[in-house]
Design a protein around this motif. Structure first.
Motif, PDB file in Angstrom:
ATOM      1  N   PRO A 236      47.965  45.865  41.783  1.00 17.31           N
ATOM      2  CA  PRO A 236      47.726  45.364  43.148  1.00 17.31           C
ATOM      3  C   PRO A 236      46.396  44.618  43.276  1.00 17.31           C
ATOM      4  O   PRO A 236      46.316  43.601  43.977  1.00 17.31           O
ATOM      5  CB  PRO A 236      47.724  46.646  43.997  1.00 17.31           C
ATOM      6  N   ILE A 237      45.357  45.098  42.599  1.00 18.73           N
ATOM      7  CA  ILE A 237      44.053  44.435  42.673  1.00 18.73           C
ATOM      8  C   ILE A 237      44.097  43.085  41.973  1.00 18.73           C
ATOM      9  O   ILE A 237      43.632  42.077  42.510  1.00 18.73           O
ATOM     10  CB  ILE A 237      42.960  45.339  42.067  1.00 18.73           C
ATOM     11  N   GLU A 238      44.679  43.043  40.782  1.00 17.80           N
ATOM     12  CA  GLU A 238      44.741  41.783  40.041  1.00 17.80           C
ATOM     13  C   GLU A 238      45.596  40.749  40.758  1.00 17.80           C
ATOM     14  O   GLU A 238      45.269  39.565  40.771  1.00 17.80           O
ATOM     15  CB  GLU A 238      45.278  42.027  38.634  1.00 17.80           C
ATOM     16  N   SER A 239      46.662  41.185  41.371  1.00 18.39           N
ATOM     17  CA  SER A 239      47.549  40.260  42.076  1.00 18.39           C
ATOM     18  C   SER A 239      46.839  39.602  43.252  1.00 18.39           C
ATOM     19  O   SER A 239      46.871  38.371  43.401  1.00 18.39           O
ATOM     20  CB  SER A 239      48.794  41.007  42.561  1.00 18.39           C
ATOM     21  N   LEU A 240      46.200  40.409  44.094  1.00 22.36           N
ATOM     22  CA  LEU A 240      45.500  39.837  45.243  1.00 22.36           C
ATOM     23  C   LEU A 240      44.284  39.028  44.787  1.00 22.36           C
ATOM     24  O   LEU A 240      43.975  37.985  45.366  1.00 22.36           O
ATOM     25  CB  LEU A 240      45.069  40.939  46.211  1.00 22.36           C
ATOM     26  N   GLY A 241      43.593  39.485  43.754  1.00 27.09           N
ATOM     27  CA  GLY A 241      42.447  38.742  43.248  1.00 27.09           C
ATOM     28  C   GLY A 241      42.829  37.349  42.809  1.00 27.09           C
ATOM     29  O   GLY A 241      42.122  36.371  43.096  1.00 27.09           O
ATOM     30  N   LYS A 242      43.963  37.225  42.121  1.00 28.30           N
ATOM     31  CA  LYS A 242      44.436  35.915  41.684  1.00 28.30           C
ATOM     32  C   LYS A 242      44.786  35.037  42.884  1.00 28.30           C
ATOM     33  O   LYS A 242      44.507  33.835  42.887  1.00 28.30           O
ATOM     34  CB  LYS A 242      45.660  36.072  40.775  1.00 28.30           C
ATOM     35  N   LYS A 243      45.370  35.619  43.922  1.00 26.95           N
ATOM     36  CA  LYS A 243      45.694  34.851  45.125  1.00 26.95           C
ATOM     37  C   LYS A 243      44.433  34.314  45.791  1.00 26.95           C
ATOM     38  O   LYS A 243      44.406  33.169  46.261  1.00 26.95           O
ATOM     39  CB  LYS A 243      46.471  35.728  46.113  1.00 26.95           C
ATOM     40  N   LEU A 244      43.388  35.128  45.842  1.00 27.25           N
ATOM     41  CA  LEU A 244      42.137  34.679  46.458  1.00 27.25           C
ATOM     42  C   LEU A 244      41.551  33.502  45.692  1.00 27.25           C
ATOM     43  O   LEU A 244      41.060  32.533  46.288  1.00 27.25           O
ATOM     44  CB  LEU A 244      41.129  35.833  46.504  1.00 27.25           C
ATOM     45  N   VAL A 245      41.584  33.576  44.367  1.00 27.65           N
ATOM     46  CA  VAL A 245      41.078  32.472  43.547  1.00 27.65           C
ATOM     47  C   VAL A 245      41.895  31.210  43.801  1.00 27.65           C
ATOM     48  O   VAL A 245      41.339  30.117  43.982  1.00 27.65           O
ATOM     49  CB  VAL A 245      41.104  32.849  42.043  1.00 27.65           C
ATOM     50  N   ASP A 246      43.205  31.336  43.836  1.00 25.21           N
ATOM     51  CA  ASP A 246      44.077  30.180  44.069  1.00 25.21           C
ATOM     52  C   ASP A 246      43.808  29.554  45.431  1.00 25.21           C
ATOM     53  O   ASP A 246      43.799  28.314  45.569  1.00 25.21           O
ATOM     54  CB  ASP A 246      45.543  30.594  43.972  1.00 25.21           C
TER      55      ASP A 246
END
Length: 522
Positions: A236-246
């Protein structure tokens, strides 16, 4: 009459001098017309390459932009974490267990250190537990933050790791041990005598348990494998983190991640009160007095600031980034907890750079609900965005800042500008007193001061000169801040996990699989 006159004129014989003059004037007029028209052609249809190269201002702006955003040259350096031929894998006694409790504020280093210590002592490591007595009062467990299964399986050739202590060992007498800070290999070999009387060692304090230097190469590389390959954030952390970067990339192709460590606990811990009201200063003093593990009670705030031991204020960060050369339109992601002083303090930074972004504005409320009241998980999101940024700027050299800088070095020496706080304080004071003006001269001084503080490859710094005894270990640069040269090699072939591609990542590894698997530390 006109016809007769014309015929008369034509029939008149022209002198040779007049004819030559006429031809010369006609030739000169033709050249003028050709040059004029040719000039218009070049002006209407300029060749882009010629125009850019011949325009000094355009060339200067392009060069300046490169200097602001481009990563320093890595000089052919690559990650190397593969064990040497002399390395011995896990050799452990199944009845011996080491239980580690870690404080989240420095978990990145603590977890990796305890993996190495367990390997040295031939112990089975029980998954570390999060300290819940800290300032943040976070109820998260290890698996909330990290991918537990990946952590265990990735290190299975190095050390045996279990999720919990076997029931038959829960009630046996334990050796509660505070291992000495910055200890060597020999120290832990001596500590193995504890197994003569105990089956379980409870490591009550696990930060900075290993020396930064003078350890076997294989132990240092094991620390890196634990840090950069075994520690993945939870899905869950990695998924949202990637969305924030995108989402940041969609707003602006490039962005700065600013770790603004201007929070209540940090100001209280450091005793830094410059620019605060009397009421705020007193609130921080009381907080420091009431925190048992902050041994230093009386702190001179002025001396702290002059010595460079205070976080930069939001206003100072704004002045600093402007002096470096970043334009007001620069997109800045602010990685931090609650800023002390709230919007009033942030407005001082926004007056320089209004394009500030926080995860609370970048993500939806629904996306952030899962991380509400879990400061450690929220910090992990900041870690991901900071790691993937074009430029990382920490306002203070705390645990997270050091961890991010070291990880960025490992991934290809991505640009990290570390402010020289001691030098900047002197310039800020001269600026405040009128000795300096906010002009090109001030910017030149700041830029020259930070010319060699932008993440370029360099060997880890040793102890400060003049410091003797065990105190010198405290002044050494952290292994996790700069894992060169043990985990970064100048080899034509990557000794470990494949070749790096042009942007500093391993081919075939997506962001969530490679570049965001470090532990965030507040």
């Amino acid at each position: 009459m006109r016809t007769a006159s014309t015929a008369k004129f034509i029939s008149r014989k022209q002198s040779p001098r007049a004819i030559v003059l006429y031809i010369f004037l006609l030739f000169a007029f033709s050249i003028f017309i050709f040059v004029f028209n040719a000039g218009n052609i070049v002006e209407d249809h300029p060749a882009p390459v010629i125009s850019i190269q011949s325009h000094p201002q355009t060339k200067f702006l392009q060069t300046a932009d490169d200097e602001l955003w481009d990563a320093p040259s890595r000089h052919g350096l690559r990650p190397c974490v593969k064990p040497t031929s002399r390395y011995k894998g896990k050799i452990y006694n199944f009845s011996l267990y080491s239980v580690a409790f870690f404080f989240w504020s420095s978990s990145f280093a603590e977890i990796s250190d305890m993996v190495a210590v367990a390997h040295i002592m031939n112990a089975t490591l029980v998954i570390p537990q999060l300290d819940r007595r800290s300032f943040w009062q976070d109820s998260s467990i290890f698996s909330d933050i990290f991918d537990e299964l990946h952590f265990i399986t990735t290190l299975q050739g190095d050390v045996r790791i279990v999720r919990e202590l076997p029931k038959e060992l829960e009630l046996v007498p334990r050796a509660r041990k505070h291992f000495t800070s910055w200890s060597s290999m020999g120290y832990y070999k001596e500590m193995m005598q504890l197994w003569n009387d105990h089956q379980v060692i409870h490591v009550a304090k696990s930060d900075s348990r290993l020396a930064n230097n003078d350890l076997p190469l294989d132990i240092q590389r094991l620390r890196c494998r634990a840090l950069y390959h075994a520690l993945h954030f939870s899905p869950p952390i990695e998924s949202l983190g990637k969305k924030l970067v995108d989402r940041l990339r969609m707003r602006s192709g490039k962005y700065i991640a600013l770790h603004l460590r201007y929070e209540k606990d940090m100001l209280a811990f450091t005793g830094c009160t410059s620019g605060l009201t009397d009421a705020e200063s007193e609130e921080l003093r009381i907080m420091r007095e009431n925190t048992k593990h902050w041994k230093v009670k009386d702190i001179n705030s002025t001396e702290q600031r002059i010595g460079g031991f205070c976080p930069l204020t939001p206003k100072e960060v704004g002045i600093f980034l402007q002096a470096i050369g970043y334009p007001p339109s620069t997109l800045i992601y602010v990685a931090s907890g609650e800023i002390y002083g709230g919007d009033a303090r942030l407005s001082e930074l926004m007056s320089f750079f209004p394009n500030l972004v926080f995860k609370e504005k970048l993500a939806t409320k629904e996306e952030l609900n899962a991380f509400a009241k879990h400061a450690s998980q929220s910090a992990a999101l900041d870690y991901i965005v900071s790691l993937e940024s074009d430029v990382f700027v920490p306002s203070y050299s705390g645990n997270m800042a050091r961890a991010v800088e070291g990880h960025r070095r490992f991934l290809g020496h991505r640009k990290t500008i570390t402010p020289d706080r001691k030098g900047l304080v002197r310039l800020f004071d001269e600026l405040e007193s009128g000795q300096l003006r906010e002009t090109s001269s001030f910017s030149d001084l700041v830029q020259q001061m930070h010319k060699n503080r932008q993440g370029a490859p360099r060997k880890r710094k040793g102890p400060s000169p003049g410091i003797k005894g065990k105190a010198r270990f405290r002044t050494e640069e952290s292994f996790y801040e700069n894992p060169y040269p043990e985990c970064i090699c100048r080899s034509p072939h990557l000794s470990g996990y494949g070749m790096l591609n042009r942007d500093g990542r391993f081919p075939g590894y997506e962001l969530q699989a490679m570049s965001v698997h470090g532990a965030a530390a507040i």
